[in-house]
Motif scaffolding. Structure first.
Motif, PDB file in Angstrom:
ATOM      1  N   ALA A  77       3.197  -0.323   2.540  1.00 14.36           N
ATOM      2  CA  ALA A  77       4.465  -1.057   2.493  1.00 14.36           C
ATOM      3  C   ALA A  77       4.266  -2.290   1.623  1.00 14.36           C
ATOM      4  O   ALA A  77       3.152  -2.789   1.454  1.00 14.36           O
ATOM      5  N   SER A  79       4.913  -6.213   0.304  1.00 16.31           N
ATOM      6  CA  SER A  79       5.043  -7.548   0.901  1.00 16.31           C
ATOM      7  C   SER A  79       4.968  -8.617  -0.184  1.00 16.31           C
ATOM      8  O   SER A  79       4.172  -8.506  -1.113  1.00 16.31           O
ATOM      9  N   CYS A  89       4.814  -7.024   7.513  1.00 19.09           N
ATOM     10  CA  CYS A  89       4.459  -5.762   6.852  1.00 19.09           C
ATOM     11  C   CYS A  89       3.426  -5.008   7.704  1.00 19.09           C
ATOM     12  O   CYS A  89       3.568  -3.814   7.972  1.00 19.09           O
ATOM     13  N   ILE A 101      -1.613  -2.428   2.525  1.00 22.57           N
ATOM     14  CA  ILE A 101      -0.587  -3.459   2.265  1.00 22.57           C
ATOM     15  C   ILE A 101      -0.559  -3.694   0.756  1.00 22.57           C
ATOM     16  O   ILE A 101      -1.605  -3.879   0.126  1.00 22.57           O
TER      17      ILE A 101
END
Ligand code: KIV
Ligand code: ZN
Length: 519
Positions: A77, A79, A89, A101
Motif C-alpha cells: 500500500a 503512503s 498504511c 510499504i
C-alpha cells in the motif's frame, strides 16, 4: 552498486488497484477490489498495490480485506512520508502474509514549490523519517521520488541514497508525468545504479502521456531495473500507466533483447484479467489494444488470412492461446441446467454460490431464451454483472418498455425493485435510451448528467451481446456503469441503473472526495 542486475527475475508490481483506480471515473468498492486482487493472484503477479489507506476509509478497508484474504502476491500500500500515514498504511497491511510499504515524496522543483512547499533539506528529512518508520514495520520498503524524471539528478541521487540508508529495499523511479523518452529513461536507470550505493532493486513506474510507458519501462529493464510497476489494460492517472500485458509479453516474446529475464506471470490468464478489470472499472478495452484487444488476433485482409491459415507465424508473433485469447468457445445453450451452468463456471475458475448463483443463472436463462449459444466471454460477463449487483445495488431492473421511432416522442417505463419494494416511473426523452435513463432517474430520485456512452459487442454475430458503458456525473462525482443484453436499449438501461447505483453509493460515502489526498 545495486545487486539487482544479477537477478534475472523481473518483478511484476501491479498497481491497477491504486494508480489504475485513479483513472477518471473509476471508483471501485472493496468487494470489487477484492475480486480483481484475487484474479491478480491467479495471474501470479509478484506484488499487488492494493490502495492508499490514508486517502479514504474505503481504501483502508479494501487494503485490509485484500491483506486478509488474498494469498500469494506480496500486498503493498502507498503512503506519504508523514509518520501518521505510514502508521495507518501498516494498520491496513498488517494481516497480510507478506507486506510492503511504498513510501513516496515529490522531489521535482515544480512539485516541491507548488505542492509540498518544502525545500530540499525538508524533503530529505521527510524521506529519512518516513522510510525509517516504514522499515520499523517491515523489511520490505519501497521508496519513490515522485516526478523523478523532472528532478535534478544530483538531488534525486541524494534523496535515493537517503532512502536506502534509512532502509528502503526497492527504489522506484516514477515518470509521473510521462515525460521520459526510452533511451533517456534507460540512461536515468543506469545513472541511479551507478550512483546510489547499497543493495536494492530498481523499479520503473512509467506514465503514458506520450504513449511511451511500455517502451520506457522496457528501456528501464534493459538498463537493469528488475521491477516494473504496471496496470492491467494500461489504466492509471490521465493517459494511464504501462500496460502489464504489454510489458510481460514483450519480455517473453523477445528473449534476444532481454536475455534470461523471466516473469512469473501465467500469461493464459491475461485476457480474462483484462476483461474482468474492464467490466468492473467500466473502462472498455480498445479493439486494437495490444495483446488483449479483440482485434489483436483478427486478420482482415485476404493476404493476411491466407498467410495465417498456411502458418500462424506469418502474421502473428503471439499465439492467442498463450494469452488466453482463444476463439470464443461455445459453452452453453438454453437447455443447459443449473448444474451445467455452475460446472462451466467452475472450469473457468469462477465459483459462485447462493444468491449470486441464483441470480446469475436466472439472467443466463433469460439470455439463452433469446440467443442460440452463450460463449465463455458472455458467460463471464453475465456472472460479473450479477456479482456486482447481488449484495450492493439498491435497485434492480425488473421491467423496461420503450416506444420510439421516427414518429412521436420516445417514451420509456421502468419498474425497479429495491429493499423497500417496487418503484415505477415513466419518462420521455430525445431517444429511447435517453427516455429509459430519465425514467430510471425519476424512479430512483438520483439526478445525474450523462457524460459518456459507449456500445460494443462482447462477441461477433447477429445475436451478439451488446455491452454498454455509461458514465454519469453528479455533484463532482463521476461513475461508470455497465450493462449487457442482446438488446442495446435494455443493455443501456442496465448500464444506466448500474451507474445510478454506484453514484448513490458514492454520494452517500462521499469517499471519492478523499482522493484529493492522492499522489
Ligand atoms: O506517478 C507517480 O509518481 C506515482 C507515485 C506515487 C509512485 O504514482
Ligand atoms: Zn503513478
Amino acid at each position: 552498486m545495486t545487486a539487482s542486475i544479477e537477478e534475472q527475475k523481473l518483478i511484476i508490481f501491479d498497481t491497477t488497484l491504486r494508480d489504475g483506480e485513479q483513472s477518471p471515473g473509476i471508483s471501485l468498492d472493496a468487494k470489487e477490489k477484492l475480486e480483481i486482487a484475487e484474479q491478480l493472484a491467479r495471474l501470479n503477479v509478484d506484488y499487488i498495490e492494493a490502495g492508499f489507506p490514508v486517502a479514504s476509509e474505503g481504501d483502508f478497508e479494501a487494503v485490509r480485506q485484500i491483506s486478509e484474504q488474498v494469498h500469494g502476491p506480496v500486498i503493498t500500500a502507498l503512503s506519504r512520508t508523514h509518520l501518521s500515514d505510514v502508521d495507518r498504511c501498516w494498520e491496513a497491511l498488517k494481516p497480510a502474509e507478506r507486506a510492503r510499504i511504498h513510501v513516496f515524496i515529490s522531489t521535482s522543483p515544480s512539485h516541491m514549490e507548488n505542492m509540498l512547499k518544502m525545500n530540499e533539506a525538508q524533503v530529505l528529512a521527510e524521506t529519512r523519517s518516513g522510510v525509517a518508520r516504514a522499515r520499523g514495520y517491515t523489511d520490505d520498503v519501497e521508496f519513490s521520488p515522485q516526478d523523478a524524471t523532472r528532478t535534478p539528478l544530483d538531488f534525486m541521487i541524494e534523496v535515493l541514497q537517503a532512502a536506502v540508508d534509512a532502509g528502503a529495499t526497492t527504489l522506484n523511479i516514477p515518470d509521473t508525468v510521462g515525460y521520459g523518452i526510452p533511451w533517456d529513461f534507460g540512461a536515468l536507470i543506469t545513472y541511479v545504479r551507478k550512483n546510489v550505493n547499497g543493495v536494492y532493486i530498481i523499479s520503473t513506474h512509467c506514465h503514458n502521456d506520450l504513449g511511451l510507458a511500455t517502451a520506457n519501462s522496457l528501456a528501464g529493464v534493459q538498463a537493469g531495473a528488475r521491477q516494473v510497476e504496471v496496470c492491467v489494460n494500461g489504466l492509471g492517472e490521465r493517459a494511464g500507466n504501462a500496460a502489464l500485458e504489454e510489458v510481460v509479453m514483450a519480455v517473453k516474446i523477445r528473449p534476444d533483447q532481454f536475455p534470461g529475464i523471466t516473469t512469473g506471470i501465467r500469461t493464459e490468464e491475461l485476457a480474462r484479467t483484462s476483461r474482468l478489470v474492464s467490466r468492473l472499472t467500466g473502462y472498455p478495452i480498445q479493439y486494437n489494444k495490444a495483446v488483449v484487444g479483440r482485434n489483436a488476433f483478427a486478420h482482415e485482409s485476404g493476404i493476411h488470412q491466407h498467410g495465417v491459415l498456411a502458418d500462424r507465424s506469418t502474421y502473428e508473433i503471439i499465439d492467442a492461446e498463450t494469452v488466453g485469447q482463444r476463439s470464443s468457445q461455445i459453452v452453453l445453450g438454453k437447455h443447459s441446467g443449473r448444474h451445467a451452468f455452475s460446472e462451466s463456471l467452475a472450469k473457468m475458475g469462477i465459483t459462485i454460490q447462493g444468491d449470486a448463483l441464483n441470480s446469475a443463472f436466472k439472467r443466463f436463462k433469460e439470455l439463452a431464451d433469446r440467443k442460440l449459444d452463450i460463449t465463455e466471454a458472455e458467460l463471464e460477463a453475465i456472472v460479473a454483472e450479477e456479482l456486482g449487483t447481488v449484495s450492493t445495488d439498491a435497485y434492480t431492473l425488473e421491467e423496461l418498455s420503450v416506444t420510439g421511432g421516427t414518429v412521436g416522442t420516445p417514451q420509456a417505463r421502468v419498474v425497479l425493485s429495491s429493499a423497500s419494494g417496487r418503484v415505477e416511473a415513466s419518462a420521455e426523452g430525445n431517444g429511447m435510451i435517453d427516455a429509459a435513463g430519465q425514467a430510471i432517474q425519476k424512479a430512483t430520485s438520483v439526478q445525474a448528467n450523462l457524460i459518456g456512452f459507449a456500445v460494443s459487442s462482447i462477441t461477433g454475430g447477429v445475436d451478439a451481446l451488446g455491452d454498454v458503458v455509461i458514465q454519469l456525473e453528479s455533484d463532482g462525482i463521476k461513475v461508470s456503469g455497465k450493462g449487457i443484453s442482446t438488446d442495446v436499449v435494455e443493455a443501456s438501461a442496465r448500464a444506466y441503473l448500474n451507474a445510478i447505483n454506484r453514484l448513490q453509493r458514492a454520494l452517500s460515502r462521499r469517499e471519492v472526495a478523499a482522493h484529493d489526498v492522492g499522489p
